[in-house]
Design a protein around this motif. Sequence first.
Motif: not given
Length: 617
Positions: A265-278, A317-327
Amino acid sequence: MGTGQRPVRRAAFADPLFVGLVVFSVLGLLWYLVPLANLEGMIRLFWPAQVVLDLTICLTSWQIWKMSGAVPATRRFWRSMAGATLLFSVGDSYQAVIAVGATPEKAITGGPVQLAFLAVGVAMPLWAMITHPIQAVRRGERLRFWLDAVIILAAVCAFIWVYSVSGAGGTGLPRLVLTVAGAAGMLICALGVLKLALGGNPPFTRAAAAVGIIGVTMTGAGIAVGGTLTDAGHYNLAMAASFVPCVVMAFAPKIQELGMRHGAATSTARRHGRVSVLPYVAVAATYALLVSVLWSAELSPRAWGIVAGAIVITTLVVARQLAALAENGALLHTIAQQEARFRALVQHASDITIVADSDAVITYASPAVQRVLGIAPEDVTGLTLQALIHPDDLEPLSLPADEAAVQTSQLRVRHADGSWRWLEVTSTNRLHDENVRGYICNARDVTEARAFQDQLRFDATHDALTGLANRLLFHRKLRGPASPGDPEALVGVLAIDLDGFKAINDTLGHHVGDEVLAMVAERLRRCVRPYDTVARLGGDEFAVILSPTTEQFADATADRIRAAVTQPAVIDGHHLQVGASVGVAIGTRTSADGLLRTADAAMYRAKRGGRDALAAS
């Protein structure tokens, strides 16, 4: 790399330039870390090695720019990289000449000319990165993009402050200015890289991006420690700190070129709704930096307890946020699947779906409008329902007034070619539904079914040969309701029997007889008014209903019929003439059952009186 990148790995070690870079990197690292030559020899080869790496990046970037498969934004970025590294090679070549005979400090430190070429060259890809389009188009996505970028930039600023700017004190104004300028350049570079990484459509593959980010990070670290190593007299380590990041940066475009050439792939286009972990990585890195700085501050156990509590709370808090974002991500994925399924069903449905507001203005029309009516959905949106419907069918349209009520009706709608199509429309009142706020009209084309039903009804009530009303329709018309304006209006019934028809039918054949009957039917139509009824009761017997009428008008019509029927005609090459015996009966619709019998009796009296006769009762 995933399984799709395995061919790229195999192709990399079969590529001469890639293998050459690997060998060059190993030899160069040994050259600076192992004392194989004296200091003067290392310095003489330092800048030529930089030129080789610059030209390698320039050549590979130029190859990517020329690839036809790359999108315009990707080609634009790599074109700027080719131009930048070409400028780097010019500046490094000039510095290689200046370094001959100079002191070690001046030889391995770029001069004004080299720095000028470096600054102009860096500006080119930075501008391409900053102006590169991002994939996020909705307000929420843009806000999330900039929040993520600011979080990561804040972490970058913290690292720059600790390892670059805050360590420049006491070294003189020139070194401070150079350090601050380098820090600013790193910050701008970080902004560009972040935009490409978070924007959703970067001009590089995932592998090339990872190598490039490592190279940029090592470059910043090299700038931070290079001056310190030079001041301490560790010239070989200072040169290694500058050489290694350049080698890593040279691998990035080569990996990109191999990936594009072999189908990655020539780019790393994000999927709709995907959250960056950076951003979360930036938070963790900043806390790690905080602990490393506080470690030498000799804090009390009480202070360390507060630091530990802050780290634990932030982690939770970050873990809770990541869990909510995953859901939320899973929920968005499910919604996207359902939306895609709904759109697929609507796109290929044969029935029309229309949503109209409370004023009957169309707010949505499904693609089936194009297939059924030949009108594009966007051309229908904004029109009223009444604008599409036949004027005579506006009353059946009446939309349901009650909430959730359903009403079905058949009406005519204009096609793009000017014809009218019959649609069966089911309307539902969803004005109370906040997701709709309108009427939902589902319509299907019933033109052919309606035409078939009309034909069946016509065949059941009309004579197949002449197209006139048959006996069933005749009696239905005769027993029909009285005129609303004048219930006592007179109705005339004319019973007609052809004279001489049997001889024609027996001698010339039924096909000639059928032609005679069709001719007589047409002459009868011309003798009456459009709203009068002409019927064939069977054989050569015809009847006419005159409503309303008078005795004088009925007699005059009977005379016209006798005169028209007796006109000679040429049928199938034969000169033929038939006569007509006509019986007339006058009365009201209350006596309709006896009118035909009375007219028949009058007709038979006329027949007994002679050919082409008239009798009235």
